[in-house]
Write an enzyme that holds these catalytic residues in place. Structure first.
Site, PDB file in Angstrom:
ATOM      1  N   HIS A 233       7.806 -30.567  10.712  1.00  9.99           N
ATOM      2  CA  HIS A 233       7.367 -29.267  10.194  1.00  9.99           C
ATOM      3  C   HIS A 233       6.272 -29.438   9.137  1.00  9.99           C
ATOM      4  CE1 HIS A 233      10.221 -27.231  12.580  1.00  9.99           C
ATOM      5  NE2 HIS A 233      11.291 -27.724  11.974  1.00  9.99           N
TER       6      HIS A 233
ATOM      7  N   HIS B  13      11.090 -23.589   8.897  1.00  9.42           N
ATOM      8  CA  HIS B  13      10.078 -24.271   9.726  1.00  9.42           C
ATOM      9  C   HIS B  13       8.667 -24.164   9.162  1.00  9.42           C
ATOM     10  CE1 HIS B  13      12.514 -24.414  13.735  1.00  9.42           C
ATOM     11  NE2 HIS B  13      13.319 -24.455  12.692  1.00  9.42           N
TER      12      HIS B  13
ATOM     13  N   THR C 248       3.158  -0.950   8.677  1.00  6.40           N
ATOM     14  CA  THR C 248       3.694  -1.784   9.754  1.00  6.40           C
ATOM     15  C   THR C 248       4.011  -3.205   9.318  1.00  6.40           C
ATOM     16  OG1 THR C 248       1.467  -2.471  10.340  1.00  6.40           O
ATOM     17  CG2 THR C 248       2.357  -0.548  11.505  1.00  6.40           C
TER      18      THR C 248
ATOM     19  N   ASP D 106       0.866  -1.184   0.000  1.00  4.94           N
ATOM     20  CA  ASP D 106       0.000   0.000   0.000  1.00  4.94           C
ATOM     21  C   ASP D 106       0.902   1.233   0.000  1.00  4.94           C
ATOM     22  OD1 ASP D 106       0.903   0.340   2.589  1.00  4.94           O
ATOM     23  OD2 ASP D 106      -1.075   0.363   3.528  1.00  4.94           O
TER      24      ASP D 106
ATOM     25  N   CYS E 128       3.308  -2.959   3.948  1.00  8.72           N
ATOM     26  CA  CYS E 128       2.447  -1.829   4.306  1.00  8.72           C
ATOM     27  C   CYS E 128       3.204  -1.003   5.340  1.00  8.72           C
ATOM     28  CB  CYS E 128       1.061  -2.295   4.775  1.00  8.72           C
ATOM     29  SG  CYS E 128       1.010  -3.165   6.351  1.00  8.72           S
TER      30      CYS E 128
HETATM   31  C1  RB5 Z   1      -1.827   2.944   6.369  1.00 11.12           C
HETATM   32  O1  RB5 Z   1      -1.909   4.197   6.964  1.00 11.12           O
HETATM   33  C2  RB5 Z   1      -1.487   1.878   7.415  1.00 11.12           C
HETATM   34  O2  RB5 Z   1      -2.548   1.701   8.266  1.00 11.12           O
HETATM   35  C3  RB5 Z   1      -1.093   0.582   6.725  1.00 11.12           C
HETATM   36  O3  RB5 Z   1      -0.024   0.809   5.878  1.00 11.12           O
HETATM   37  C4  RB5 Z   1      -0.654  -0.532   7.646  1.00 11.12           C
HETATM   38  O4  RB5 Z   1       0.327  -0.111   8.534  1.00 11.12           O
HETATM   39  C5  RB5 Z   1      -1.728  -1.304   8.292  1.00 11.12           C
HETATM   40  O5  RB5 Z   1      -1.491  -2.283   9.014  1.00 11.12           O
END
Ligand code: RB5
Length: 142
Positions: free
Chosen positions: A133, A97, A66, A7, A64
Site C-alpha cells: 500500500h 489501503h 454530492t 459549501d 458539498c
Molecule cells: C452546489 O449546488 C453543488 O453543485 C455542490 O454542492 C456540489 O454538489 C458539487 O459537486
C-alpha cells in the site's frame, strides 16, 4: 486537529459533524462556510487541504452537495488523498489501503446517522502500513 469545511450544499451536515466532534472532545478547525448562502466548494477544499499540507491539521472532512466537486478539488492539492465515502466499508478501506487524509461527504446524498458513522470509522481507522500500500501511494505522489 481535524480540519472541516463545506459549501452551502454541505453546510447543514457540517454542523452535525461539528456536533459529533464536540461531543467526542475532538479538536477541530472550521474553515467555513458559515451559512447556507451560495458559495464555491473549491475555496473550502483549498483551505482545508492547505491546513493539512502545512501540518496545522492531521485530517480533513469536506462536504458539498454530492461530495463530488469538493473531492475533485481536494485531490488537486499535492499530498492530499481525498476519499468520497458513503458507506462504512469504503471509509475503513480508504484509511487502511489509501491512507486517505481527507473524507468527502455529500450532504444531499447521505443521512446524518450514516454520515456520522462514516466519520467515526474514518477518524478511528489506522493505515495498514503494509509495503504494497505504501508503494501504491508513492506512485500516486510521483
Ligand atoms: C452546489 O449546488 C453543488 O453543485 C455542490 O454542492 C456540489 O454538489 C458539487 O459537486
Amino acid at each position: 486537529m481535524i480540519a472541516i469545511g463545506s459549501d452551502h450544499g454541505g453546510f447543514l451536515l457540517k454542523q452535525e459533524v461539528i456536533k459529533y466532534l464536540e461531543d467526542n472532545n475532538i479538536q477541530y478547525k472550521d474553515y467555513g462556510c458559515y451559512n447556507t448562502d451560495s458559495c464555491d466548494y473549491p475555496d473550502f477544499a483549498k483551505k482545508v487541504c492547505n491546513s493539512i499540507v502545512e501540518k496545522e491539521c492531521e485530517k480533513g472532512i469536506l462536504i458539498c452537495g454530492t461530495g463530488i466537486g469538493i473531492s475533485i478539488a481536494a485531490n488537486k492539492v499535492k499530498g492530499i488523498r481525498a476519499a468520497l465515502c458513503h458507506d462504512c466499508f469504503s471509509a475503513a478501506a480508504t484509511r487502511e489501503h489509501n491512507n486517505a487524509n481527507v473524507l468527502a461527504l455529500g450532504g444531499r446524498i447521505i443521512g446524518v446517522e450514516l454520515a456520522l458513522k462514516i466519520v467515526d470509522i474514518f477518524l478511528n481507522t489506522e493505515f495498514s502500513n503494509e509495503e504494497r500500500h505504501i508503494n501504491r501511494i508513492n506512485k500516486i505522489e510521483m
